[in-house]
Design a protein around this motif. Sequence first.
Motif, PDB file in Angstrom:
ATOM      1  N   PHE A  70      76.187  63.096  44.690  1.00 35.53           N
ATOM      2  CA  PHE A  70      75.552  62.227  45.678  1.00 35.53           C
ATOM      3  C   PHE A  70      75.579  60.772  45.211  1.00 35.53           C
ATOM      4  O   PHE A  70      75.951  59.869  45.964  1.00 35.53           O
ATOM      5  CB  PHE A  70      74.109  62.709  45.898  1.00 35.53           C
ATOM      6  N   LEU A  71      75.204  60.533  43.966  1.00 34.16           N
ATOM      7  CA  LEU A  71      75.185  59.169  43.432  1.00 34.16           C
ATOM      8  C   LEU A  71      76.587  58.584  43.337  1.00 34.16           C
ATOM      9  O   LEU A  71      76.789  57.388  43.601  1.00 34.16           O
ATOM     10  CB  LEU A  71      74.490  59.145  42.070  1.00 34.16           C
ATOM     11  N   ASP A  72      77.561  59.401  42.957  1.00 33.94           N
ATOM     12  CA  ASP A  72      78.946  58.931  42.907  1.00 33.94           C
ATOM     13  C   ASP A  72      79.401  58.459  44.286  1.00 33.94           C
ATOM     14  O   ASP A  72      80.037  57.415  44.420  1.00 33.94           O
ATOM     15  CB  ASP A  72      79.888  60.035  42.417  1.00 33.94           C
ATOM     16  N   GLY A  73      79.051  59.232  45.307  1.00 33.90           N
ATOM     17  CA  GLY A  73      79.426  58.857  46.674  1.00 33.90           C
ATOM     18  C   GLY A  73      78.786  57.544  47.095  1.00 33.90           C
ATOM     19  O   GLY A  73      79.430  56.694  47.715  1.00 33.90           O
ATOM     20  N   GLN A  74      77.534  57.359  46.746  1.00 31.34           N
ATOM     21  CA  GLN A  74      76.868  56.097  47.076  1.00 31.34           C
ATOM     22  C   GLN A  74      77.515  54.932  46.328  1.00 31.34           C
ATOM     23  O   GLN A  74      77.688  53.854  46.897  1.00 31.34           O
ATOM     24  CB  GLN A  74      75.381  56.166  46.733  1.00 31.34           C
ATOM     25  N   ALA A  75      77.850  55.143  45.079  1.00 23.71           N
ATOM     26  CA  ALA A  75      78.476  54.077  44.290  1.00 23.71           C
ATOM     27  C   ALA A  75      79.814  53.664  44.900  1.00 23.71           C
ATOM     28  O   ALA A  75      80.133  52.471  44.972  1.00 23.71           O
ATOM     29  CB  ALA A  75      78.664  54.520  42.845  1.00 23.71           C
ATOM     30  N   VAL A  76      80.584  54.633  45.362  1.00 30.67           N
ATOM     31  CA  VAL A  76      81.862  54.324  46.000  1.00 30.67           C
ATOM     32  C   VAL A  76      81.627  53.491  47.258  1.00 30.67           C
ATOM     33  O   VAL A  76      82.302  52.488  47.485  1.00 30.67           O
ATOM     34  CB  VAL A  76      82.643  55.614  46.333  1.00 30.67           C
ATOM     35  N   GLN A  77      80.667  53.901  48.066  1.00 36.75           N
ATOM     36  CA  GLN A  77      80.385  53.155  49.300  1.00 36.75           C
ATOM     37  C   GLN A  77      79.943  51.728  48.998  1.00 36.75           C
ATOM     38  O   GLN A  77      80.390  50.788  49.653  1.00 36.75           O
ATOM     39  CB  GLN A  77      79.308  53.865  50.127  1.00 36.75           C
ATOM     40  N   MET A  78      79.079  51.566  48.011  1.00 38.46           N
ATOM     41  CA  MET A  78      78.550  50.232  47.695  1.00 38.46           C
ATOM     42  C   MET A  78      79.603  49.304  47.113  1.00 38.46           C
ATOM     43  O   MET A  78      79.592  48.108  47.384  1.00 38.46           O
ATOM     44  CB  MET A  78      77.379  50.335  46.726  1.00 38.46           C
ATOM     45  N   THR A  79      80.475  49.839  46.287  1.00 39.55           N
ATOM     46  CA  THR A  79      81.421  48.961  45.600  1.00 39.55           C
ATOM     47  C   THR A  79      82.772  48.849  46.295  1.00 39.55           C
ATOM     48  O   THR A  79      83.430  47.826  46.170  1.00 39.55           O
ATOM     49  CB  THR A  79      81.647  49.430  44.155  1.00 39.55           C
TER      50      THR A  79
END
Length: 114
Positions: A70-79
């Motif tokens: 979940f956190l990896d997916g959010q990091a991809v979206q943010m960056t």
Amino acid sequence: MRAQFASQELGIDAWTASASASRTRAAGRIPRPWDQQWKLALIEVLAEGAAAGEFPCEDPAAAAWRLTAFLDGQAVQMTSYAGSLSRAPMLQWTDEALARERGIDQAALTATAR
């Protein structure tokens, strides 16, 4: 703040390189130890909290995998997609996911974090 995003970008770049580096074994090995250390640390925290009776967590390893995915997916979206996800909802969703995995009310989670 910029250092945080630079770190996320580096992690995403390393992950992307390893995912697309099936022909280059050395590049594929770079981020794997980081990812494994992160998951193991989270598994340990979840297992210790559950063992101490602080919260229920029947399967710390599965919970850690779900949270890191979940956190990896959010990091991809943010960056990767500038402006697609701001910090406030990302933190809110992270709190919700963490509370869910720990089997506690989100209000209790945010009250102890302050």
